[in-house]
Design a protein around this motif. Structure first.
Motif, PDB file in Angstrom:
ATOM      1  N   GLN A  17       0.828  -1.261  -0.062  1.00  0.00           N
ATOM      2  CA  GLN A  17       0.065   0.570  -0.028  1.00  0.00           C
ATOM      3  C   GLN A  17       0.965   0.723   0.216  1.00  0.00           C
ATOM      4  O   GLN A  17       0.699   2.241  -0.716  1.00  0.00           O
ATOM      5  CB  GLN A  17      -1.024   0.348   1.062  1.00  0.00           C
ATOM      6  N   ARG A  19       4.226   1.107  -0.871  1.00  0.00           N
ATOM      7  CA  ARG A  19       4.731   0.998  -2.716  1.00  0.00           C
ATOM      8  C   ARG A  19       3.139   2.416  -3.912  1.00  0.00           C
ATOM      9  O   ARG A  19       3.803   2.788  -4.231  1.00  0.00           O
ATOM     10  CB  ARG A  19       4.925   0.152  -2.965  1.00  0.00           C
ATOM     11  N   ASP A  20       2.120   1.984  -3.433  1.00  0.00           N
ATOM     12  CA  ASP A  20       1.345   2.071  -4.590  1.00  0.00           C
ATOM     13  C   ASP A  20       0.992   3.777  -4.329  1.00  0.00           C
ATOM     14  O   ASP A  20       0.573   4.773  -4.832  1.00  0.00           O
ATOM     15  CB  ASP A  20       0.072   1.591  -3.940  1.00  0.00           C
ATOM     16  N   SER A  21       1.314   4.296  -2.904  1.00  0.00           N
ATOM     17  CA  SER A  21       1.191   5.968  -2.402  1.00  0.00           C
ATOM     18  C   SER A  21       1.744   6.480  -2.592  1.00  0.00           C
ATOM     19  O   SER A  21       1.916   7.408  -3.091  1.00  0.00           O
ATOM     20  CB  SER A  21       0.446   5.595  -1.451  1.00  0.00           C
ATOM     21  N   SER A  22       2.954   5.865  -2.706  1.00  0.00           N
ATOM     22  CA  SER A  22       4.144   6.271  -3.293  1.00  0.00           C
ATOM     23  C   SER A  22       3.801   6.597  -4.738  1.00  0.00           C
ATOM     24  O   SER A  22       4.685   8.176  -5.230  1.00  0.00           O
ATOM     25  CB  SER A  22       5.512   5.573  -2.939  1.00  0.00           C
ATOM     26  N   ALA A  23       3.761   5.918  -5.517  1.00  0.00           N
ATOM     27  CA  ALA A  23       3.671   5.995  -6.649  1.00  0.00           C
ATOM     28  C   ALA A  23       2.921   6.841  -7.575  1.00  0.00           C
ATOM     29  O   ALA A  23       2.353   7.998  -8.133  1.00  0.00           O
ATOM     30  CB  ALA A  23       3.343   4.641  -7.656  1.00  0.00           C
ATOM     31  N   LEU A  24       1.575   6.688  -6.716  1.00  0.00           N
ATOM     32  CA  LEU A  24       0.716   8.396  -6.840  1.00  0.00           C
ATOM     33  C   LEU A  24       0.785   9.108  -6.494  1.00  0.00           C
ATOM     34  O   LEU A  24       0.562  10.770  -7.120  1.00  0.00           O
ATOM     35  CB  LEU A  24      -0.866   7.685  -6.084  1.00  0.00           C
ATOM     36  N   LYS A  25       1.565   9.670  -5.734  1.00  0.00           N
ATOM     37  CA  LYS A  25       2.200  11.061  -4.619  1.00  0.00           C
ATOM     38  C   LYS A  25       3.354  11.247  -5.964  1.00  0.00           C
ATOM     39  O   LYS A  25       2.977  12.502  -6.665  1.00  0.00           O
ATOM     40  CB  LYS A  25       2.918  10.663  -3.746  1.00  0.00           C
ATOM     41  N   ASN A  26       4.293  10.799  -6.562  1.00  0.00           N
ATOM     42  CA  ASN A  26       5.295  10.800  -7.959  1.00  0.00           C
ATOM     43  C   ASN A  26       3.938  11.371  -9.108  1.00  0.00           C
ATOM     44  O   ASN A  26       4.830  11.925  -9.878  1.00  0.00           O
ATOM     45  CB  ASN A  26       5.908   9.062  -8.159  1.00  0.00           C
ATOM     46  N   PHE A  27       3.420  10.370  -9.535  1.00  0.00           N
ATOM     47  CA  PHE A  27       2.887  11.017 -10.576  1.00  0.00           C
ATOM     48  C   PHE A  27       1.566  11.885 -10.366  1.00  0.00           C
ATOM     49  O   PHE A  27       2.438  12.926 -11.384  1.00  0.00           O
ATOM     50  CB  PHE A  27       1.285   9.365 -11.369  1.00  0.00           C
ATOM     51  N   TRP A  28       1.341  12.124  -9.168  1.00  0.00           N
ATOM     52  CA  TRP A  28       0.585  13.502  -9.090  1.00  0.00           C
ATOM     53  C   TRP A  28       1.475  14.682  -9.296  1.00  0.00           C
ATOM     54  O   TRP A  28       1.695  15.874  -9.624  1.00  0.00           O
ATOM     55  CB  TRP A  28      -0.294  13.697  -7.855  1.00  0.00           C
TER      56      TRP A  28
END
Length: 80
Positions: A17, A19-28
């Motif tokens: 979770q 890792r997924d949150s970090s990927a979303l923050k990076n994308f944003w």
């Protein structure tokens, strides 16, 4: 034995979770930077040649200036 397995499974879920949150923050963050770049680029393209000359850039330098906001555009021309 099952208690250890359940704890391990919980830890793996939490890491996944994060890792997924970090990927979303990076994308944003990347999306927000792209929007700033695009807004600056559009604003500069709407200026006249005279206005661009006043701030020290030409129409052909707009993409470079928008991509390198921390760089002084006067330093990109060769002295001549």
């Amino acid at each position: 034995m099952s208690t250890i397995y359940r704890t391990t499974g919980l830890a793996q879920t939490t890491v996944s979770q994060r890792r997924d949150s970090s990927a979303l923050k990076n994308f944003w963050g990347a999306f927000q930077e792209w929007r700033k770049w695009e807004r600056l680029r559009c604003d500069l393209r709407n200026l006249s040649d005279r206005e661009l000359m006043d701030i020290g850039i030409t129409l052909g330098e707009i993409d470079y200036v928008a991509s390198n906001r921390d760089t002084d555009p006067r330093g990109i021309r060769s002295a001549g």
